[in-house]
Scaffold this motif. Structure first.
Motif: not given
Length: 368
Positions: A108-112, A124-133, A139-141
């Motif tokens: 959701p960080d990419f989607l406001d 989804a399982p796991g985590e991902i890098r975002t610009y805010a992180s 973690p995925f939502e």
């Protein structure tokens, strides 16, 4: 039987050899997903590939969830791609744009803050890098299930991205239907829990793939359209209880459309990247798909030639070896040693570990 170094016709594209460059996300675009000049140097260095399949390229803001990956939905992105593709063409290369919607893998960080889109309301399982992180990951939502209006909009986005790819000069497009992203989330029963025309039976779960493929064909022509699948094993939490019932009919249908080629990433128990004990489906798919079949995952010279010799594959797509070996085709031809990759610079950064890997005649090592 043909060797890796014999030419092959891939739809409208004449490839001088059967060593394809698989799509490789490298994260060298801008925060607005605009390609940068250094990408032109990177692809031109690898122009010896029979055909390059570009790094996964977003079709919309909604479908983009990877930092500094390129897109094809804005005019600035199209203009950014033009000199990249032109430089590759000047070097004698050929390239298809891989069209990407990440589905529930978009944070959701990419989607406001909005929820991502998927076949069903899953996470989804796991985590991902975002610009805010920053340097960390989140973690995925939970995703929301796509409505019929959402699906219609996504199909329009595929059409527009195909037009934009052709305007940018690409030789064709590849539909990314693999690796746990949106179309794969629809294809497999582990993530598709729908009970409408897009869920339930394998035929219904493949509906989005069929409709998206037809959109690409309508814009580019079947001979400039490819599809990528990952038919065996779990990827990013996406799996199927009976993959043969889904992917063999899909491959048969794709063959009937006359696409340029079908590329498949097949996991193996020995794979160091997403291993799987689920049997390969390429022997069954080979029986129903008459066009060029391109296989990918953990190939070396001997195993690649063996699958050509057996008739299982018509060409082989190499991924990670192309990262650190811009002259991979020549290294394979000579059976020369391969450069190891610098892992710290695989996915983002500047030119270091991106365009400074040495060719056979060069001495220096790439920067860490």
């Amino acid at each position: 039987m043909p060797s890796l170094f014999d030419p092959i016709q891939l739809g409208a594209v004449h490839a001088p050899n059967r060593v394809l460059m698989a799509p490789l996300t490298r994260g060298r675009a801008t925060q607005d997903h605009v390609p940068t000049p250094v990408m032109g140097e990177y692809y031109a260095q690898r122009a010896g590939a029979g055909l390059i399949i570009s790094e996964a390229t977003g079709i919309s803001r909604e479908g983009m969830g990877w930092v500094y990956a390129p897109g094809l939905w804005t005019e600035a992105q199209v203009e950014g791609w033009k000199p990249v593709v032109e430089r590759l063409h000047r070097a004698g290369g050929r390239i298809f744009a891989q069209l990407w919607h990440m589905g529930r893998i978009v944070h959701p960080d990419f989607l406001d803050g909005a929820a991502p889109l998927s076949a069903s309301a899953t996470t989804a399982p796991g985590e991902i890098r975002t610009y805010a992180s920053g340097d960390g990951k989140k973690p995925f939502e939970p995703a929301r299930a796509a409505t019929k209006d959402d699906i219609a909009r996504v199909l329009d986005d595929y059409s527009a991205a195909t037009r934009n790819a052709l305007r940018a000069g690409f030789d064709g497009v590849q539909l990314h239907a693999a690796n746990g992203y949106l179309i794969d989330q629809f294809l497999r029963d582990g993530t598709n829990l729908r009970d409408d025309d897009y869920g339930g039976s394998p035929e219904n779960r493949a509906r989005l793939l069929r409709e998206a493929t037809l959109r690409l064909i309508a814009e580019a022509g079947a001979d400039r359209v490819a599809v990528r699948l990952s038919p065996n094993g779990e990827v990013q939490g996406v799996d199927d209880s009976d993959p043969a019932s889904v992917f063999v009919p899909v491959a048969k249908w794709l063959g009937e459309q006359g696409i340029a080629f079908l590329e498949m990433r097949e996991s193996k128990p020995s794979s160091d990247f997403r291993p799987s004990a689920v049997p390969r489906l390429s022997p069954e798919i080979r029986k129903v798909f008459p066009g060029p079949l391109v296989l990918n995952q953990d190939y070396r010279l001997a195993s690649a030639q063996a699958d050509l010799d057996s008739g299982l594959a018509d060409a082989i797509a190499f991924g990670r070896p192309f990262i650190s070996n811009p002259d991979l085709v020549e290294r394979l031809r000579r059976d020369a040693p391969l450069n190891p990759p610098v892992t710290a610079t695989l996915y983002w950064g500047g030119p270091a570990g991106y365009i400074d890997y040495p060719a056979l005649a060069d001495e220096p090592s790439p920067s860490a």
